[in-house]
Design an enzyme around this catalytic site. Sequence first.
Site, mmCIF file in Angstrom:
data_model
loop_
_atom_site.group_PDB
_atom_site.id
_atom_site.type_symbol
_atom_site.label_atom_id
_atom_site.label_comp_id
_atom_site.label_asym_id
_atom_site.label_seq_id
_atom_site.Cartn_x
_atom_site.Cartn_y
_atom_site.Cartn_z
ATOM 1 N N ARG A 1 -8.146 0.204 1.497
ATOM 2 C CA ARG A 1 -8.314 -0.347 0.147
ATOM 3 C C ARG A 1 -9.470 -1.336 0.120
ATOM 4 O O ARG A 1 -10.318 -1.307 -0.759
ATOM 5 C CB ARG A 1 -7.024 -1.012 -0.310
ATOM 6 C CG ARG A 1 -5.998 -0.082 -0.934
ATOM 7 C CD ARG A 1 -5.666 1.150 -0.073
ATOM 8 N NE ARG A 1 -4.623 1.960 -0.649
ATOM 9 C CZ ARG A 1 -3.323 1.803 -0.389
ATOM 10 N NH1 ARG A 1 -2.929 0.858 0.440
ATOM 11 N NH2 ARG A 1 -2.439 2.588 -0.949
ATOM 12 N N ASP B 1 1.427 -8.917 1.767
ATOM 13 C CA ASP B 1 0.663 -8.983 0.524
ATOM 14 C C ASP B 1 1.503 -9.580 -0.594
ATOM 15 O O ASP B 1 0.992 -9.799 -1.701
ATOM 16 C CB ASP B 1 0.121 -7.612 0.128
ATOM 17 C CG ASP B 1 1.188 -6.537 0.111
ATOM 18 O OD1 ASP B 1 2.075 -6.567 0.970
ATOM 19 O OD2 ASP B 1 1.123 -5.646 -0.758
ATOM 20 N N TRP C 1 -1.197 -4.972 3.195
ATOM 21 C CA TRP C 1 -1.863 -4.057 2.271
ATOM 22 C C TRP C 1 -2.911 -4.852 1.496
ATOM 23 O O TRP C 1 -2.637 -5.944 1.005
ATOM 24 C CB TRP C 1 -0.846 -3.424 1.324
ATOM 25 C CG TRP C 1 0.193 -2.610 2.036
ATOM 26 C CD1 TRP C 1 1.499 -2.943 2.242
ATOM 27 C CD2 TRP C 1 0.000 -1.340 2.659
ATOM 28 N NE1 TRP C 1 2.137 -1.957 2.949
ATOM 29 C CE2 TRP C 1 1.240 -0.956 3.216
ATOM 30 C CE3 TRP C 1 -1.095 -0.485 2.790
ATOM 31 C CZ2 TRP C 1 1.415 0.251 3.908
ATOM 32 C CZ3 TRP C 1 -0.919 0.710 3.476
ATOM 33 C CH2 TRP C 1 0.325 1.075 4.021
ATOM 34 N N THR C 2 -4.110 -4.289 1.368
ATOM 35 C CA THR C 2 -5.236 -5.119 0.944
ATOM 36 C C THR C 2 -5.746 -4.816 -0.465
ATOM 37 O O THR C 2 -6.885 -5.177 -0.792
ATOM 38 C CB THR C 2 -6.409 -4.976 1.937
ATOM 39 O OG1 THR C 2 -6.818 -3.601 1.990
ATOM 40 C CG2 THR C 2 -6.003 -5.461 3.317
ATOM 41 N N GLU C 3 -4.936 -4.190 -1.313
ATOM 42 C CA GLU C 3 -5.403 -4.006 -2.694
ATOM 43 C C GLU C 3 -5.876 -5.320 -3.300
ATOM 44 O O GLU C 3 -6.876 -5.362 -4.018
ATOM 45 C CB GLU C 3 -4.275 -3.433 -3.571
ATOM 46 C CG GLU C 3 -3.926 -1.987 -3.280
ATOM 47 C CD GLU C 3 -2.725 -1.879 -2.376
ATOM 48 O OE1 GLU C 3 -2.540 -2.788 -1.519
ATOM 49 O OE2 GLU C 3 -1.964 -0.908 -2.499
ATOM 50 N N ASP D 1 4.095 8.931 3.030
ATOM 51 C CA ASP D 1 4.726 8.187 1.942
ATOM 52 C C ASP D 1 4.118 8.547 0.592
ATOM 53 O O ASP D 1 2.973 8.998 0.507
ATOM 54 C CB ASP D 1 4.585 6.682 2.175
ATOM 55 C CG ASP D 1 3.124 6.236 2.192
ATOM 56 O OD1 ASP D 1 2.325 6.891 2.875
ATOM 57 O OD2 ASP D 1 2.795 5.243 1.512
ATOM 58 N N GLU D 2 4.886 8.325 -0.449
ATOM 59 C CA GLU D 2 4.435 8.355 -1.844
ATOM 60 C C GLU D 2 3.641 9.619 -2.185
ATOM 61 O O GLU D 2 2.654 9.577 -2.911
ATOM 62 C CB GLU D 2 3.597 7.105 -2.148
ATOM 63 C CG GLU D 2 4.392 5.817 -2.028
ATOM 64 C CD GLU D 2 3.566 4.577 -2.338
ATOM 65 O OE1 GLU D 2 4.136 3.613 -2.886
ATOM 66 O OE2 GLU D 2 2.363 4.565 -2.016
ATOM 67 N N ASP E 1 -7.039 6.540 2.897
ATOM 68 C CA ASP E 1 -6.187 6.493 1.706
ATOM 69 C C ASP E 1 -6.994 7.033 0.535
ATOM 70 O O ASP E 1 -8.130 7.493 0.703
ATOM 71 C CB ASP E 1 -5.688 5.071 1.434
ATOM 72 C CG ASP E 1 -4.269 5.070 0.867
ATOM 73 O OD1 ASP E 1 -4.072 5.622 -0.236
ATOM 74 O OD2 ASP E 1 -3.374 4.521 1.517
ATOM 75 N N TRP F 1 10.068 1.448 5.433
ATOM 76 C CA TRP F 1 9.425 0.514 4.509
ATOM 77 C C TRP F 1 10.182 0.372 3.199
ATOM 78 O O TRP F 1 10.072 -0.655 2.535
ATOM 79 C CB TRP F 1 7.973 0.932 4.243
ATOM 80 C CG TRP F 1 7.794 2.063 3.260
ATOM 81 C CD1 TRP F 1 7.826 3.389 3.549
ATOM 82 C CD2 TRP F 1 7.556 1.959 1.861
ATOM 83 N NE1 TRP F 1 7.624 4.129 2.410
ATOM 84 C CE2 TRP F 1 7.446 3.282 1.350
ATOM 85 C CE3 TRP F 1 7.414 0.892 0.974
ATOM 86 C CZ2 TRP F 1 7.219 3.554 0.004
ATOM 87 C CZ3 TRP F 1 7.180 1.163 -0.376
ATOM 88 C CH2 TRP F 1 7.081 2.472 -0.840
ATOM 89 N N TYR G 1 6.320 -7.590 3.916
ATOM 90 C CA TYR G 1 5.059 -7.253 3.255
ATOM 91 C C TYR G 1 4.283 -8.538 2.992
ATOM 92 O O TYR G 1 4.608 -9.295 2.071
ATOM 93 C CB TYR G 1 5.334 -6.487 1.953
ATOM 94 C CG TYR G 1 5.386 -4.991 2.162
ATOM 95 C CD1 TYR G 1 6.089 -4.449 3.236
ATOM 96 C CD2 TYR G 1 4.741 -4.118 1.305
ATOM 97 C CE1 TYR G 1 6.135 -3.085 3.441
ATOM 98 C CE2 TYR G 1 4.777 -2.740 1.501
ATOM 99 C CZ TYR G 1 5.471 -2.229 2.575
ATOM 100 O OH TYR G 1 5.516 -0.876 2.787
ATOM 101 N N HIS H 1 -1.790 10.443 -0.555
ATOM 102 C CA HIS H 1 -2.832 9.432 -0.327
ATOM 103 C C HIS H 1 -4.080 10.102 0.268
ATOM 104 O O HIS H 1 -4.712 9.563 1.179
ATOM 105 C CB HIS H 1 -2.318 8.324 0.596
ATOM 106 C CG HIS H 1 -1.315 7.421 -0.065
ATOM 107 N ND1 HIS H 1 -1.664 6.524 -1.056
ATOM 108 C CD2 HIS H 1 0.033 7.282 0.112
ATOM 109 C CE1 HIS H 1 -0.573 5.864 -1.455
ATOM 110 N NE2 HIS H 1 0.469 6.312 -0.775
#
Length: 766
Positions: free
Chosen positions: A164, A416, A464-466, A322-323, A193, A389, A414, A260
């Site tokens: 990210r 973040d 997580w670096t969003e 994931d996701e 990602d 997670w 987490y 992703h």
Amino acid sequence: MKLASFLFCLALCGIVHAAPASLIPMPAQLHLANGAFKLDSDTRIVIPPGDAAARAAAQYLADSLARTRGLHLVITEDTATRHAIAFLHERNAPVAQAEGYTLDVTPQAIRIDARDGAGLFYGAVTLWQLSTPDAQQGAVQLPALHISDWPRFAWRGLMLDSARHFQSATEVEQLLDQMAQHKLNVLHWHLTDDQGWRIQIKRYPQLTRIGAWRTPPDAGHDGEPLRYGGFYTQQQIREVVAYAAARHITIVPEIDMPGHAQAAVASYPEVGVTGKRPPVSVDWGVNPYLYNVDDATFRFIDNVLDEVMALFPSHYIHVGGDEAIKDQWKASPAIQAKLHALHLKDEDALQGWFIGRVGRYLTAHGRRLIGWDEILDGGVPPDATVMSWRGTDGAIKAAQLGHDVVMSPAPDLYLDSVQSQLPDEAAGRMPVRDLRNIYDFNPIPAALNASQSAHVLGAQANVWTEHMPSMQHVEHAVFPRLDALSEVVWSPATAHDWNGFLARLPAQFARYAEQQISYADSAFEPDIQLDANAALQSGHATVTLSNQAGYGAIRYTVDGSDPDAHAPLYAQPFAVTLPATIKAATFAADGSVIAATRTRMLDRASLLSRLGVALSNCSGSDFRLRVQPTPDATSMAPVYAINVFDACQSFPQAPLDGVTAIHVDVVRLERNYALAHDAKLVVSRPHRTPFGEFVVHRDRCDGPVLADLPLPDPARSNRRFALDGTLPVQHGEHTLCLIFTAPTDGALYAIGRVSLIAPPVAKSKP
């Protein structure tokens, strides 16, 4: 005060007596003895002849002492150990556990014994901590003691998201340095990602030529770069892997699949489902692009994994999992035909088949698959390891099925997540995960019995670096919460001692400062509280000071000067007359500052206003983020609070007596959030002007309208702007419901500050 004076005197003499209270994580066993060892520039480091592991540990200690203490110790291979530090690498060393060691300090010598190189290294780390109880240079007195130490868990990890937002190889190595000092041994490196592909794959150059770069929303305006990205060359990765290995850290790479995958599909559309080329995503969240399931796509994945495995010697390869929302698979006739040909019941089972195929390929190459807990949903290879997670349920299910697990639950670990709700807290997600939350985390779920608990390899925190565009953001989020995690995964459960941990942090903060680590002091930050409405009525305020951890001495001033060690010590609420400027800072027992000065102005204007981050969500949605003015802004401030599902904020107990107007500082933000199936939850409100309005309701969000202010044309206004409007005469305290009615297919809006305006109260003539 006498102790502080004594330590100060010793410091002037060039020798400081180090206390074991400087150790984090706390060793398994520690026993103090009589006397002390003087560590100075004449101390030698002695290692067995030809022992590479002992030399590596000794060199690490020597380099660390030279960098942080200014002591330059010589390493020799002789047998004389008087006034020396001896590293002994012995098959029959007292601590049999892997990575364990003993450390003995006597007035005559220091000795570190271990059965493996990792144990010698961690002994060196502990000795370095004992040698740096402060930020001073020169000789130091080490207390005589005996330590027997070993880790509680084998997996002691940190996940860094470089997809990210990108960190340089040097910045990653700086993080590895800190991990080593905390006795952590796994860096889980999230390299691919939707928003970026960060690893050079020579067979597929488009992955970094195209996939490593994105065009930010509103590129080139308000500080947003025209292009954002970067990647690590294979040579850089080899160097980072070697750097980590020298510190006994294994890097586990993550190549996310089947979801992703948008950056990969943007680079090679044929590995996607539709065959069409999307852009590299600028949206945080859950994007729809998945890998195809045909043979050509698996050849692509296998070829990528071949190069990944050549770069990373780790036993584990992380494949994400994931996701992966299945809309594209459901809409594809070819994939539906594949699903039926494989006699699979649904798309989750197809993902299980996908992951199983990748797992078999890794197994055939001597590696082991690890993935997020969604890999359990459609079936998982028998030897797969599961990283939990989505809370702890995935770990419980996996361990009960006989899979090894790594605990990494959201929001518990987490990083973040924000550390506080104080006004100056950095960008991040809610809910708050403070220092105590991390310290009290138990990696062993209560639902597991003893045999199932043996499958818990350990735990890791995720970064997580969003909302962390720079390394300063990462360090602020990680430290000192990583200190808490290190003690959770290294120290015995019986050593859990919150107050003892807090007492050891000031020494750690001094190390951070010496090494220029941008740690957060949120746990100790003074929170300056008062009843604003009562102060407005009376002209006086009763001020309460506290901090999150309930630790340290809070000192304050009321005259605008910065508090020092001689400022008044806060003991109970105190009264001030308005206007006043309250400043407060937190000090450790040794007089060092552990939370920098915070300021609160107390005057009529400030008491009639609220920062946007101090407002709360309207009822109905608890989603909340703190974000920066642009997605890639590298400054730590300003920060704005938003709810991407409902642009409604609440100003409770607003004092409306005498108020005639409202002033609102507003920022227009990018709506770069991929919400997938949750998009239906976004609240859309009617608007009467083209770009929407800022509407103020009284008491309820469907209550009387007090103000209705049109929003400006985004194409013709600055990102930050002000709105001003008159208010009808009101009396008493009322909740104000503050709503942006802007179209939900456009920008987001957030409040910087909302100010109620009241004319000055006329003073009566004498």
